[in-house]
Structures are given as structure tokens and as C-alpha cells.
Design a protein around this motif. Structure first.
Motif, PDB file in Angstrom:
ATOM      1  N   LEU A  71       5.955  -8.654  -2.242  1.00  0.00           N
ATOM      2  CA  LEU A  71       5.673  -7.521  -3.117  1.00  0.00           C
ATOM      3  C   LEU A  71       4.889  -8.037  -4.308  1.00  0.00           C
ATOM      4  N   LEU A  72       3.705  -7.475  -4.510  1.00  0.00           N
ATOM      5  CA  LEU A  72       2.806  -7.922  -5.567  1.00  0.00           C
ATOM      6  C   LEU A  72       2.614  -6.827  -6.601  1.00  0.00           C
ATOM      7  N   ARG A  73       2.456  -7.245  -7.847  1.00  0.00           N
ATOM      8  CA  ARG A  73       2.072  -6.306  -8.902  1.00  0.00           C
ATOM      9  C   ARG A  73       0.562  -6.417  -9.027  1.00  0.00           C
ATOM     10  N   GLY A  74      -0.138  -5.399  -8.559  1.00  0.00           N
ATOM     11  CA  GLY A  74      -1.590  -5.414  -8.557  1.00  0.00           C
ATOM     12  C   GLY A  74      -2.171  -4.968  -9.887  1.00  0.00           C
ATOM     13  N   GLU A  75      -3.440  -4.629  -9.820  1.00  0.00           N
ATOM     14  CA  GLU A  75      -4.126  -4.158 -11.021  1.00  0.00           C
ATOM     15  C   GLU A  75      -3.522  -2.834 -11.465  1.00  0.00           C
ATOM     16  N   ASP A  76      -3.551  -2.593 -12.746  1.00  0.00           N
ATOM     17  CA  ASP A  76      -3.019  -1.355 -13.335  1.00  0.00           C
ATOM     18  C   ASP A  76      -1.574  -1.108 -12.923  1.00  0.00           C
ATOM     19  N   TRP A  77      -0.799  -2.177 -12.732  1.00  0.00           N
ATOM     20  CA  TRP A  77       0.624  -2.125 -12.425  1.00  0.00           C
ATOM     21  C   TRP A  77       0.903  -1.479 -11.071  1.00  0.00           C
ATOM     22  N   ALA A  78      -0.080  -1.391 -10.208  1.00  0.00           N
ATOM     23  CA  ALA A  78       0.150  -0.852  -8.867  1.00  0.00           C
ATOM     24  C   ALA A  78       0.989  -1.847  -8.068  1.00  0.00           C
ATOM     25  N   LEU A  79       1.750  -1.347  -7.117  1.00  0.00           N
ATOM     26  CA  LEU A  79       2.559  -2.201  -6.258  1.00  0.00           C
ATOM     27  C   LEU A  79       1.880  -2.314  -4.899  1.00  0.00           C
ATOM     28  N   VAL A  80       1.845  -3.524  -4.370  1.00  0.00           N
ATOM     29  CA  VAL A  80       1.227  -3.787  -3.073  1.00  0.00           C
ATOM     30  C   VAL A  80       2.203  -4.633  -2.256  1.00  0.00           C
ATOM     31  N   VAL A  81       2.471  -4.204  -1.034  1.00  0.00           N
ATOM     32  CA  VAL A  81       3.276  -4.992  -0.110  1.00  0.00           C
ATOM     33  C   VAL A  81       2.291  -5.705   0.816  1.00  0.00           C
ATOM     34  N   TRP A  82       2.443  -7.024   0.927  1.00  0.00           N
ATOM     35  CA  TRP A  82       1.497  -7.857   1.669  1.00  0.00           C
ATOM     36  C   TRP A  82       2.250  -8.671   2.711  1.00  0.00           C
ATOM     37  N   ASP A  83       1.739  -8.673   3.929  1.00  0.00           N
ATOM     38  CA  ASP A  83       2.255  -9.536   4.986  1.00  0.00           C
ATOM     39  C   ASP A  83       1.313 -10.728   5.082  1.00  0.00           C
ATOM     40  N   PRO A  84       1.702 -11.906   4.574  1.00  0.00           N
ATOM     41  CA  PRO A  84       0.776 -13.043   4.562  1.00  0.00           C
ATOM     42  C   PRO A  84       0.440 -13.585   5.951  1.00  0.00           C
ATOM     43  N   ILE A  85       1.242 -13.285   6.960  1.00  0.00           N
ATOM     44  CA  ILE A  85       0.949 -13.760   8.307  1.00  0.00           C
ATOM     45  C   ILE A  85      -0.200 -12.959   8.914  1.00  0.00           C
ATOM     46  N   THR A  86      -0.133 -11.619   8.798  1.00  0.00           N
ATOM     47  CA  THR A  86      -1.163 -10.762   9.388  1.00  0.00           C
ATOM     48  C   THR A  86      -2.239 -10.373   8.380  1.00  0.00           C
ATOM     49  N   ASP A  87      -2.012 -10.638   7.103  1.00  0.00           N
ATOM     50  CA  ASP A  87      -2.917 -10.287   6.010  1.00  0.00           C
ATOM     51  C   ASP A  87      -3.048  -8.773   5.834  1.00  0.00           C
ATOM     52  N   GLU A  88      -2.048  -8.022   6.285  1.00  0.00           N
ATOM     53  CA  GLU A  88      -2.042  -6.572   6.080  1.00  0.00           C
ATOM     54  C   GLU A  88      -1.496  -6.266   4.695  1.00  0.00           C
ATOM     55  N   GLU A  89      -1.987  -5.196   4.100  1.00  0.00           N
ATOM     56  CA  GLU A  89      -1.521  -4.745   2.790  1.00  0.00           C
ATOM     57  C   GLU A  89      -1.211  -3.256   2.841  1.00  0.00           C
ATOM     58  N   TRP A  90      -0.183  -2.858   2.088  1.00  0.00           N
ATOM     59  CA  TRP A  90       0.158  -1.452   1.949  1.00  0.00           C
ATOM     60  C   TRP A  90       0.334  -1.173   0.462  1.00  0.00           C
ATOM     61  N   LYS A  91      -0.360  -0.181  -0.039  1.00  0.00           N
ATOM     62  CA  LYS A  91      -0.200   0.217  -1.442  1.00  0.00           C
ATOM     63  C   LYS A  91       1.016   1.118  -1.536  1.00  0.00           C
ATOM     64  N   VAL A  92       1.814   0.892  -2.554  1.00  0.00           N
ATOM     65  CA  VAL A  92       3.031   1.653  -2.771  1.00  0.00           C
ATOM     66  C   VAL A  92       2.880   2.379  -4.102  1.00  0.00           C
ATOM     67  N   PRO A  93       3.124   3.681  -4.134  1.00  0.00           N
ATOM     68  CA  PRO A  93       2.999   4.387  -5.410  1.00  0.00           C
ATOM     69  C   PRO A  93       4.029   3.870  -6.415  1.00  0.00           C
ATOM     70  N   PHE A  94       3.590   3.724  -7.637  1.00  0.00           N
ATOM     71  CA  PHE A  94       4.474   3.256  -8.700  1.00  0.00           C
ATOM     72  C   PHE A  94       5.488   4.352  -9.000  1.00  0.00           C
ATOM     73  N   PRO A  95       6.784   4.016  -9.053  1.00  0.00           N
ATOM     74  CA  PRO A  95       7.794   5.057  -9.294  1.00  0.00           C
ATOM     75  C   PRO A  95       7.577   5.721 -10.657  1.00  0.00           C
ATOM     76  N   PRO A  96       7.474   7.052 -10.696  1.00  0.00           N
ATOM     77  CA  PRO A  96       7.218   7.737 -11.971  1.00  0.00           C
ATOM     78  C   PRO A  96       8.311   7.484 -13.009  1.00  0.00           C
ATOM     79  N   LYS A  97       9.547   7.257 -12.558  1.00  0.00           N
ATOM     80  CA  LYS A  97      10.639   7.020 -13.506  1.00  0.00           C
ATOM     81  C   LYS A  97      10.457   5.718 -14.276  1.00  0.00           C
ATOM     82  N   CYS A  98       9.654   4.801 -13.736  1.00  0.00           N
ATOM     83  CA  CYS A  98       9.463   3.499 -14.383  1.00  0.00           C
ATOM     84  C   CYS A  98       8.272   3.486 -15.338  1.00  0.00           C
TER      85      CYS A  98
END
Length: 165
Positions: free
Chosen positions: A106-133
Motif C-alpha cells: 500500500l503506497l501513499r501516492g501523489e496528493d495523498w492518493a492510495l495505491v495498492v501495488w503488486d510488485p510481482i505482477t507490477d499491477e496497480e489499483w488506485k483506492v479512493p481516499f476515505p473522506p472521513k480521513c
């Protein structure tokens, strides 16, 4: 008199035997399996088959630690420090690593976006930042397999399963 014909080639090894050999490859060198998959189409089919990863994980039980991420907060990047010969793609300088579990980071990307990364396959999924946070000065996050304890996931092969953050 002409020379005798050459003997016929030996029969190919049966798939079960080849798979048993491949299962015994060291888990801390995933590149060895990649090289084995390049030997021929049959071996590639065996290594990439649906049951091979599960059997490989069950055989070795404890997955190896391939490396770790070292966060450099001042320059807002992480560096991958390998403990084996494994080198994930694009891991030289990634955004700040928040968590790593079940083969995902789980990475903290630019502008505090969250990105889930699989380093084996190099796939990435953007995760919306929780509004409560939003506006919370200090927070952290984790990536988990979304299968509950009774849902049938033993976390040996949950790379393709859904996740939660």
C-alpha cells in the motif's frame, strides 16, 4: 553398409514429475521459476497453471522475505532494499510505503492518493481516499485480503482476490 539409424529420443518427462521438480525451486529466487518457464511451452504452462502457485506456497509454507521498503519522508519516496536476488519492477523509487501484506504494498501516492501495488505482477489499483480521513493530520493505513477468516482464503495465494484498505 550404411550406419545404423540413431536411437529414438527418450520420451518426455511426465508433467507430474516436472512439476514436482519445479516445486522444489528455492522460494527466495522467483527468477529461477521465470527462467524455467522459458525452457519450453510445456514448462511455462506448468509454472503458470492455476494450481502451481498454491502447491508451491503449500510446499514451502513460509514465504521468503524478498526485501523491504525504506521510507525517506523528507523526499517522500521509498527505496526497495532487497534481501534476495529478486528486484520488482519500478521499485527503485516508489511513493511512501504504508503497509505490505499478502504480496501487496500500500503506497501513499501523489496528493495523498492510495495505491495498492503488486510488485510481482507490477499491477496497480488506485483506492479512493476515505473522506472521513480528509483533514486528519496523522493517519496510517493497511492493505488486507478481504476474505474473512471463514471465507476460505488461507492467504497462501490471495494475490488475485479482492482486498480492503
Amino acid at each position: 553398409m550404411p550406419p545404423p539409424p540413431p536411437p529414438p529420443p527418450p520420451p518426455p518427462l511426465v508433467d507430474d514429475l516436472v512439476e514436482e521438480v519445479l516445486l522444489r525451486f528455492p522460494p527466495d529466487d522467483p527468477a529461477a521459476l521465470v527462467r524455467a518457464a522459458l525452457v519450453c511451452k510445456r514448462w511455462r504452462r506448468l509454472v503458470s497453471g492455476p494450481g502451481f502457485r498454491r502447491r508451491f506456497s503449500e510446499f514451502h509454507r513460509t514465504p521468503p522475505m524478498l526485501g523491504m521498503f525504506c521510507n525517506r519522508e523528507l523526499i517522500r519516496v521509498s527505496h526497495f532494499l532487497p534481501t534476495t536476488a529478486f528486484r520488482p519492477h519500478h521499485a527503485e523509487r516508489v511513493p511512501i510505503a504504508l503497509d505490505a501484506r499478502h504480496g501487496r504494498v500500500l503506497l501513499r501516492g501523489e496528493d495523498w492518493a492510495l495505491v495498492v501495488w503488486d510488485p510481482i505482477t507490477d499491477e496497480e489499483w488506485k483506492v479512493p481516499f476515505p473522506p472521513k480521513c480528509t483533514g486528519v493530520p496523522y493517519w496510517t493505513a493497511a492493505v488486507l485480503c478481504s476474505a474473512d477468516g471463514t471465507g476460505g482464503c488461507d492467504h497462501l495465494d490471495c494475490h488475485r482476490r479482492p482486498f480492503i484498505c
